[in-house]
Design an enzyme around this catalytic site. Sequence first.
Site, short mmCIF file in Angstrom:
data_model
loop_
_atom_site.label_atom_id
_atom_site.label_comp_id
_atom_site.label_asym_id
_atom_site.label_seq_id
_atom_site.Cartn_x
_atom_site.Cartn_y
_atom_site.Cartn_z
N ARG A 294 0.85 -1.18 0.00
CA ARG A 294 0.00 0.00 0.00
C ARG A 294 0.89 1.24 0.00
NH1 ARG A 294 -2.23 -3.49 4.08
NH2 ARG A 294 -4.35 -4.23 3.56
N LYS B 275 -2.46 -1.71 7.98
CA LYS B 275 -3.91 -1.65 8.15
C LYS B 275 -4.35 -2.72 9.14
CE LYS B 275 -8.08 -1.19 5.35
NZ LYS B 275 -8.64 -1.22 3.97
N HIS C 158 -2.45 2.06 -5.98
CA HIS C 158 -3.05 0.79 -5.57
C HIS C 158 -3.20 -0.19 -6.72
CE1 HIS C 158 -4.58 -0.79 -1.80
NE2 HIS C 158 -5.52 -1.44 -2.45
N ARG D 24 -0.66 -2.88 -6.56
CA ARG D 24 -0.98 -3.92 -5.57
C ARG D 24 -1.99 -4.91 -6.16
NH1 ARG D 24 -1.34 -4.97 0.11
NH2 ARG D 24 -3.46 -5.38 0.85
N HIS E 101 -4.70 -9.14 4.08
CA HIS E 101 -6.16 -9.02 4.15
C HIS E 101 -6.68 -9.77 5.37
CE1 HIS E 101 -6.73 -8.18 -0.45
NE2 HIS E 101 -6.42 -7.11 0.24
N TYR F 255 -9.85 -11.12 -6.86
CA TYR F 255 -8.84 -11.34 -7.90
C TYR F 255 -9.14 -12.60 -8.72
CZ TYR F 255 -6.53 -7.73 -5.26
OH TYR F 255 -6.26 -6.55 -4.62
#
Length: 279
Positions: free
Chosen positions: A122, A147, A223, A226, A249, A258
């Site tokens: 990120r 995050k 992003h 990523r 995640h 994805y």
Amino acid sequence: MKTSGRSESTLNNYARHLAQMALHFNTLPTELDEDQIEDYLYLLQQQHNTPSESYFKHTVYGLRFVFRLEGLDDKRIALPAIQREEKLPVILSREEVKRLLHTPTLLKHRILIALLYDCGLRCMEVRSLQLKDIDLNRRMLHIRQSKGKKDRYVPIGSVLAAGLQKYIDAEGPVKWLFNGKGDPSIEGRKGGDFDSRYSQRGVQWAVTQAVKQAGIKKEVSVHTLRHTYATHLLEAGIDIMTIQKLLGHESIDTTMIYLHVAQPVDRPPLSVLDQLYGR
């Protein structure tokens, strides 16, 4: 608000949008009645086209948060439910990534873009990298308190490791891997020190300029690299659970998107026109 666990940017967004609301009515948002709030949200919806616009969303989320913070029943206000937009991410091809990496004239920008792509970072993560986080012997990168306030490790490829070593030898960074050129008298003082990291705007500018100079017509952001990292890993046969861990995640559902954009190399032909003409 600080102890709620939300990020600094989220709290700033809540505060800014609630302040606009307070200025509009010349009173605290918690003192408004239901009709006033509905009128204000309707005004925002008309000004910003749809309820999915960030300005509208941050106002609604900020209201929900401040009602709970003040111990008020936020159910008395019929705040609208905001649906997430079902958009698939933009993905770069491998050829486009090569062009992107070869375009920047500064070594700093080439390494920056390579890190975003090869490690799936990120924007805040690449900005926050310190020299102590880079283990070139083990070829591992330590991502700290990202995050969700979680750490993770991601592998560094041999090409990127060589580039990082070259960059560190040439630039001689002391603490942060990427430094900006901010004025310590005005930029983010912290106990006499200042935040000398490369700015978010600087990272965005480096990527945007490289995209433009590479002649890529897709809508590319920081992003996007990523998203491209995750998709290319999936296409290379890496399982979805591993990709979830590499991306950091919390939920596998976030990573599952994805599966909708990846194109495995050994996939059967899906074009009936190509089959018709034997291609």
